[in-house]
Write an enzyme that holds these catalytic residues in place. Structure first.
Site, PDB file in Angstrom:
ATOM      1  CB  CYS A   8      21.691   9.002  15.033  1.00 56.05           C
ATOM      2  SG  CYS A   8      21.877   9.291  16.864  1.00 56.05           S
ATOM      3  N   GLY A  35      20.552  14.527  13.036  1.00 52.84           N
ATOM      4  CA  GLY A  35      21.343  14.837  13.977  1.00 52.84           C
ATOM      5  C   GLY A  35      22.518  15.952  13.847  1.00 52.84           C
ATOM      6  CG  ASN A 107      18.449   5.818  13.594  1.00 45.77           C
ATOM      7  OD1 ASN A 107      18.105   5.932  12.462  1.00 45.77           O
ATOM      8  ND2 ASN A 107      18.307   6.507  14.694  1.00 45.77           N
ATOM      9  N   GLY A 108      18.619   4.391  16.854  1.00 43.03           N
ATOM     10  CA  GLY A 108      17.461   3.794  17.374  1.00 43.03           C
ATOM     11  C   GLY A 108      18.071   3.978  18.929  1.00 43.03           C
ATOM     12  CE1 TYR A 248      10.378  18.362  12.969  1.00 42.08           C
ATOM     13  CE2 TYR A 248      11.401  16.518  14.124  1.00 42.08           C
ATOM     14  CZ  TYR A 248      11.441  17.832  13.613  1.00 42.08           C
ATOM     15  OH  TYR A 248      12.488  18.562  14.175  1.00 42.08           O
TER      16      TYR A 248
END
Ligand code: AMP
Length: 464
Positions: A8, A35, A107-108, A248
């Site tokens: 995210c 996201g 995030n994670g 990426y």
């Protein structure tokens, strides 16, 4: 616990005079690539907290009436990325329900929540249907209600947070940014004329007029309140930034670990050129993430790079669709060939990674139909053989093409004339951060942050 694989984007702002929610909105817009399933903002004015969340892209979730409700000088926001099917709007972040005194944006991923759920059960909290972020929120709230500060609550909880997190926490008066000791996911700190901003990636700071200061350090907690910014070390740093951010996920205009993502990708192209000898007439990138690598490859090989495949920018990332058939259709809707560039040519198609192999297979077929004489696929990272537990969306190991097949078998599967991957050493040279300070788990199966009982999901095999 519900299986949700997330990767995210988070953004927070603490400012004295500006409307924080508007800044966070702009920041989330710049982090849309992290996201696309849904988005949310929670704001505060020193007394009360206000929230708005919705499914869909940032552009469609917020409106003027929403901003007039999201009052205050503090705000945090979150863009959600999930590939699980169904309607998961219950899990949109920031985690916050009316009456809560804490909002949390994560995030994670915590690979193993055994300790955390045990703690919550022991203290009378239900965890059914809760994901890792919601459990973290409950645990921190437990201590806040007892009168502890966020810093004290985090100190009590940190040993139960076994996994990866770049977190933004917010009360009616404070914004707090925390990064796990391994710093697997990025988190950048910026300076505003009248305050501070924190973003998953530095690319989101400039659009709101913030100047990038530095990154939040692994194991660091930074607090913003009426007294300014304070920093505290919660744990010693053991940095292991995820290399896949460079490959990426991150935007090329971001700087991670002090290194430009765009430069890493171009250098990956240079490394490819020195490792491989592919005879081709034209080099064609798979847009967008492979463009810098293709530029680097073409530069060193002295062969023209041309746009032979064009991306429709208004289609969400392919992975967003949970069902394989829909994912297949998506590639065709999202990418379209320019036959004039490909016809009669020996084409080297550059992509940043092969995960399931869906994209490459479609692209090879697309290039052949457009008249390419030969199609060679050149990948600017090593084969992805191991699943991720740290918040990137990758499928289970048996769905990773490189976990099931040798490179010649993969080549046959995608229907290419040849298939080439960048070596791990080539990628490490391109990144330029010491190997021991990176997380390479997708490529090596070495998991620097304990994955607990999830180890059972990983198989190691001799690499052909
Ligand atoms: P696949 O089609 O499954 O082989 O996925 C590889 C393609 O998806 C490449 O073109 C990548 O640019 C992109 N990609 C790689 N990793 C991810 C990810 N975690 N989420 C979404 N897309 C990805």
């Amino acid at each position: 616990m519900q299986e949700l694989h997330e990767k995210c984007g988070v953004f927070g702002a603490y400012c004295n005079n500006l409307e924080a929610a508007r800044l966070v909105h702009m920041g989330l817009w710049a982090l849309q690539h992290r996201g696309q399933e849904g988005s949310g903002i929670v704001s505060a004015d020193g007394k009360s907290m206000y929230a708005h969340k919705g499914m869909g892209l940032v552009a469609s979730v917020y409106s003027e009436p929403v901003f007039s409700r999201l009052r205050g000088h503090i705000a945090i926001g979150h863009n959600r990325y999930s590939t699980s099917g169904g309607n998961y709007d219950d899990h949109l972040q920031p985690v916050f329900r009316r009456g809560d005194r804490l909002a949390l944006a994560h995030n994670g991923n915590l690979a193993d929540v055994t300790k955390l759920s045990r703690f919550l059960h022991e203290h009378g909290h239900e965890t059914d249907g809760c994901n890792d972020s919601e459990m973290m929120h409950k645990a921190i709230m437990f201590w806040l209600i007892k009168g502890l500060t966020i810093g004290e609550a985090l100190t009590n909880c940190i040993d139960m947070f076994t996994g990866v997190y770049s977190l933004l926490l917010m009360t009616a008066q404070q914004l707090v940014a925390v990064r796990d000791p391994f710093g697997v996911r990025p988190l950048s700190l910026g300076h505003l004329e009248d305050g501070f901003a924190v973003a998953s990636e530095s690319c989101a700071l400039t659009p709101i007029g913030a100047t990038s200061i530095r990154e939040i350090r692994p194991g660091e907690m930074v607090t913003f309140d009426q007294h300014g910014m304070h920093t505290a070390k919660l744990r010693d740093a053991k940095p292991h930034l995820d290399v896949f951010e460079f490959v990426y996920f991150a935007r090329p205009d971001s700087v991670l670990g002090g290194v430009s993502v765009n430069e890493v990708r171009e250098r990956s192209g240079h490394e490819l050129a020195s490792e491989l000898d592919v005879d081709c007439d034209v080099i064609v990138p798979v847009p967008d993430s492979a463009i810098p690598a293709a530029i680097g490859f073409a530069e060193k090989r002295d062969i023209a790079m041309r746009l032979g495949i064009v991306k429709n920018r208004y289609i969400d990332r392919t992975f967003i669709k949970p069902v394989q058939r829909m994912r297949d259709d998506d590639v065709m809707i999202k990418l379209n060939p320019i036959p004039d560039v490909l016809r009669g040519k020996r084409v080297a198609i550059v992509d940043d990674s092969i995960v399931r192999g869906t994209t490459s297979k479609k692209i090879v077929r697309m290039a052949r139909r457009a008249g390419a004489k030969e199609v060679h696929v050149v990948v600017s990272s090593p084969p992805v053989r191991f699943p991720d537990f740290y918040g990137i969306d990758t499928p289970v190991q048996q769905d990773l093409l490189a976990a099931r097949m040798t490179i010649p078998e993969m080549c046959e599967f995608i229907g290419a004339d040849s298939l080439h991957f960048l070596s791990l050493n080539g990628l490490l040279r391109a990144v330029g951060i010491p190997r021991e300070q990176l997380c390479l788990s997708l490529f090596t199966g070495e998991y620097p942050v304990d994955i607990g009982n999830r180890k059972a999901e990983v198989q190691y095999f001799a690499i052909a």
